[in-house]
Design a protein around this motif. Structure first.
Motif, PDB file in Angstrom:
ATOM      1  N   ARG A 136      68.606  25.344 -28.647  1.00 51.40           N
ATOM      2  CA  ARG A 136      68.713  26.207 -29.824  1.00 51.40           C
ATOM      3  C   ARG A 136      68.877  25.330 -31.069  1.00 51.40           C
ATOM      4  N   ASP A 139      72.289  24.639 -32.658  1.00 51.38           N
ATOM      5  CA  ASP A 139      73.227  23.727 -31.991  1.00 51.38           C
ATOM      6  C   ASP A 139      73.059  22.278 -32.454  1.00 51.38           C
ATOM      7  N   PRO A 255      73.009  16.708 -31.830  1.00 51.97           N
ATOM      8  CA  PRO A 255      73.829  17.869 -31.454  1.00 51.97           C
ATOM      9  C   PRO A 255      75.081  17.971 -32.317  1.00 51.97           C
ATOM     10  N   ARG A 256      75.441  19.177 -32.653  1.00 54.17           N
ATOM     11  CA  ARG A 256      76.648  19.392 -33.457  1.00 54.17           C
ATOM     12  C   ARG A 256      77.896  19.004 -32.664  1.00 54.17           C
ATOM     13  N   PRO A 261      81.533  21.150 -36.730  1.00 54.98           N
ATOM     14  CA  PRO A 261      80.236  21.823 -36.577  1.00 54.98           C
ATOM     15  C   PRO A 261      79.438  21.965 -37.867  1.00 54.98           C
TER      16      PRO A 261
END
Length: 331
Positions: A136, A139, A255-256, A261
């Motif tokens: 996704r 993300d 990626p986070r 985030p």
């Protein structure tokens, strides 16, 4: 230097609503502007009245750009819809380009004959385009502005982007990896180049890191690094400016971090800054490399490189010039 396909011409965040930017690709001057409601438009740069460059002093008005010289307005379809000092517009048109904004990147379709994007030549999605490793987009951190490499005006042909796809041994000799990966498979049946390289564990001899490549055309390489501790994605692009130079860009998607985030941590930003040297390791070869029409291959090179060269032929549609499998003398 005029292949068919999709090409990166910038990043979406570079052009805010109401802003303009001068561009030159494939030897053509263009103006990019974003309308007040956010639509990005790319069209011929020079006003058909007396040739002023619309990016230098042009003003965005609604969905139009107004010429800085005499105020003629050109809408998002390239049509002249207003001349301030006469009752009717001229009906003249400027050529617009087909644009897709995806992953924070601006992609432009180029066809030497001027045609529209074609069925079967669709621009893939970095996160859903490789079925073996779907993900996704939300993300991952956006690539721009902290995780990009920007190398304008390189005297490098865009073919070099995809020539890396079947090349396993350069990882050791150019990038210094302990082992060379293995080209596990490749496929061109859907019109794109798809392949997987496997880096094997010295202990288990099993694949510990897979490198998936999806190239929709010679100018774009979508790459996914997928291992237990390494999971990031990148898009490497090369866009011809003229007959000698190309703009090269690399876009990294990390990626986070659950602990941060919304903001990319400094550790990832530092890694992203180091990726400039990764590009340079290849570019130092490319800048001085000649294109060998009929290479002398090692045995393990034959299948992958031959398939790559045959596949890349479909993107060279201009009548003049050599192609990867055909020398100019034969034209």
């Amino acid at each position: 230097m005029k292949p068919t396909g999709w090409f990166q011409i910038g990043w979406s965040a570079e052009i805010a609503p109401g802003a303009t930017k001068a561009m030159k690709y494939f030897g053509e001057d263009m103006v990019a502007f974003r309308t007040e409601d956010g639509k990005l438009v790319v069209m011929d740069a020079h006003c058909k009245h007396l040739g002023a460059h619309l990016a230098y002093g042009g003003k965005v008005k609604g969905d139009c750009i107004a010429c800085p010289y005499h105020g003629w307005e050109w809408n998002s379809q390239g049509a002249n819809i207003h001349v301030p000092y006469q009752d009717k517009p001229t009906g003249a048109k400027l050529r617009t380009r087909h644009i897709i904004e995806r992953h924070g990147i601006i992609f432009m379709w180029h066809d030497p004959a001027g045609g529209a994007p074609r069925e079967g030549w669709e621009l893939p999605d970095l996160f859903t385009g490789v079925p073996q490793v779907p993900a996704r987009e939300e993300d991952f951190y956006p690539c721009y502005p902290h995780a990009v490499v920007d190398k304008p005006g390189e005297r490098i042909h865009p073919q070099m982007v995809v020539e890396n796809a079947p090349d396993t041994t350069h990882f050791h000799f150019t990038h210094g990896t302990p082992e060379c990966p293995e080209l596990l498979w490749f496929d061109t049946s859907d019109g794109s180049w798809r392949s997987e390289m496997g880096f094997k564990s010295p202990k288990t001899k099993e694949v510990a890191l897979s490198l998936y490549t999806l190239a929709p055309c010679i100018s774009l390489s979508f790459t996914i690094f997928n291992g237990q501790s390494v999971k990031y994605r990148l898009i490497l692009t090369a866009t011809p400016v003229d007959e000698e130079t190309s703009d090269f860009r690399v876009n990294y998607f990390f990626p986070r971090d659950p602990a941060s985030p919304d903001v990319m941590p400094e550790s990832l930003r530092a890694f992203a800054r180091q990726t400039v040297e990764l590009f340079e390791e290849d570019a130092r070869m490319w800048r001085h490399q000649i294109f060998v029409q009929r290479p002398v291959f090692a045995k393990q090179d034959i299948a992958g490189y031959t398939a790559m060269r045959k596949w890349s032929e479909r993107f060279y549609e201009a009548a003049e010039g050599p192609t990867p499998m055909r020398a100019v003398e034969a034209l």
